[in-house]
Design a protein around this motif. Structure first.
Motif, PDB file in Angstrom:
ATOM      1  N   ASN A  60      14.513 -13.895  27.827  1.00  0.00           N
ATOM      2  CA  ASN A  60      14.156 -15.243  27.249  1.00  0.00           C
ATOM      3  C   ASN A  60      14.845 -15.558  26.115  1.00  0.00           C
ATOM      4  N   THR A 104      14.891 -22.054  25.004  1.00  0.00           N
ATOM      5  CA  THR A 104      13.854 -23.103  25.426  1.00  0.00           C
ATOM      6  C   THR A 104      13.951 -23.620  26.798  1.00  0.00           C
ATOM      7  N   PRO A 105      13.041 -24.318  27.551  1.00  0.00           N
ATOM      8  CA  PRO A 105      13.280 -24.855  28.710  1.00  0.00           C
ATOM      9  C   PRO A 105      14.529 -25.579  28.949  1.00  0.00           C
ATOM     10  N   LYS A 108      17.751 -23.807  28.744  1.00  0.00           N
ATOM     11  CA  LYS A 108      17.895 -23.010  30.036  1.00  0.00           C
ATOM     12  C   LYS A 108      18.483 -23.967  31.078  1.00  0.00           C
ATOM     13  N   GLU A 109      17.949 -25.041  31.121  1.00  0.00           N
ATOM     14  CA  GLU A 109      18.364 -26.219  32.220  1.00  0.00           C
ATOM     15  C   GLU A 109      20.035 -26.560  31.701  1.00  0.00           C
ATOM     16  N   GLY A 257       7.974 -20.318  30.341  1.00  0.00           N
ATOM     17  CA  GLY A 257       7.971 -21.697  30.915  1.00  0.00           C
ATOM     18  C   GLY A 257       6.791 -21.778  32.243  1.00  0.00           C
ATOM     19  N   HIS A 258       6.032 -20.685  32.471  1.00  0.00           N
ATOM     20  CA  HIS A 258       5.189 -20.907  33.512  1.00  0.00           C
ATOM     21  C   HIS A 258       3.903 -20.062  33.134  1.00  0.00           C
TER      22      HIS A 258
END
Length: 262
Positions: A60, A104-105, A108-109, A257-258
């Motif tokens: 992560n 962070t999300p 990652k994107e 993130g989930h």
């Protein structure tokens, strides 16, 4: 093809990407790249040595390594990671110091978009914009550092290997002495020297870091606690909160993130 060969082949590109798989215990010995590098484990765990510093990179988190910086990495577990190599001669100015931070999300994107830039046929202008945002996000991200796990001493390494494969082992320090051929005093001294902590805390840290991968599965918190050798989920939650300053469930939500069942 090796990363530096790819860099030479695509010397005029703003970046190149490479997916790398390292089996548990694989050592990628000291080397350097003429471009900056981002290392993002999709699965697994790396321990990296960057000149005089050592960092742990769970799945992560990410690591930024400046160009021409000597480093090596060892896979604590089977690890698959994305590597992005950033051209330092392009129009974007990157930091000169290494940094490890939580992914962070958004980060990652951005990494996934850049990694997939060939298939989605992004223009160079779009890629430059994405790289600029990624650079800025890394700059403002909080530094993420967790204690080192892999020892250099062969006796501690024997213990580490066994705990990595079976984290629920309940051997006491005295019981370990007969298995690795060292006294309690010697093992305690070695832990203090290598990790600046007690043997029991080092053993707990191993369990905590290994639990990060388990939290990315559908296992319940109770099941993870049992897998790690805790007598109750509350004991595991207490240890995890002391180590990561959040509960395992909160970690699943914020860092992975989930939300999974607990």
């Amino acid at each position: 093809m090796q990363a530096n060969e790819l860099i030479q082949q695509y010397i005029n590109r703003p970046l190149i990407t490479k997916k790398i798989h390292m089996q548990s215990n694989y050592l990628d010995d000291y080397h350097s790249h003429p471009w900056h590098q981002i290392v993002f484990p999709l699965t697994g765990l790396l321990q990296s040595h960057i000149e005089s510093r050592c960092v742990m990179i769970p799945h992560n988190a990410m690591l930024y390594i400046p160009a021409n910086t000597t480093h090596k990495s060892v896979a604590v577990t089977d690890t698959q990671f994305l590597a992005i190599y950033l051209n330092p001669n392009f129009s974007i100015t990157y930091r000169n110091e290494q940094k490890s931070c939580l992914v962070t999300p958004l980060i990652k994107e951005l990494i996934l978009l850049l990694f997939d830039n060939c298939s989605v046929q992004q223009t160079e202008t779009t890629i430059i914009h994405l790289l600029t945002v990624l650079r800025d996000q890394i700059e403002i991200a909080s530094t993420y550092e967790i204690p080192l796990l892999i020892p250099s001493d062969r006796r501690l390494m024997s213990i580490f290997t066994q705990l990595k494969n079976q984290p629920d082992l309940q051997f006491t320090l005295k019981e370990w002495t007969t298995k690795v051929g060292a006294s309690e005093r010697t093992l305690s001294r070695l832990c203090a020297k290598e990790f600046n902590q007690s043997f029991s805390l080092w053993r707990q840290n191993i369990r905590m870091v290994l639990s990060l991968q388990l939290l990315d599965t559908k296992m319940s918190i109770q099941e993870i606690a049992m897998e790690l050798g805790y007598t109750s989920s509350s004991a595991y939650i207490h240890a995890f909160k002391g180590f990561f300053a959040q509960t395992p469930s909160r970690y699943r939500t914020n860092s992975l993130g989930h939300v999974l069942s607990s």
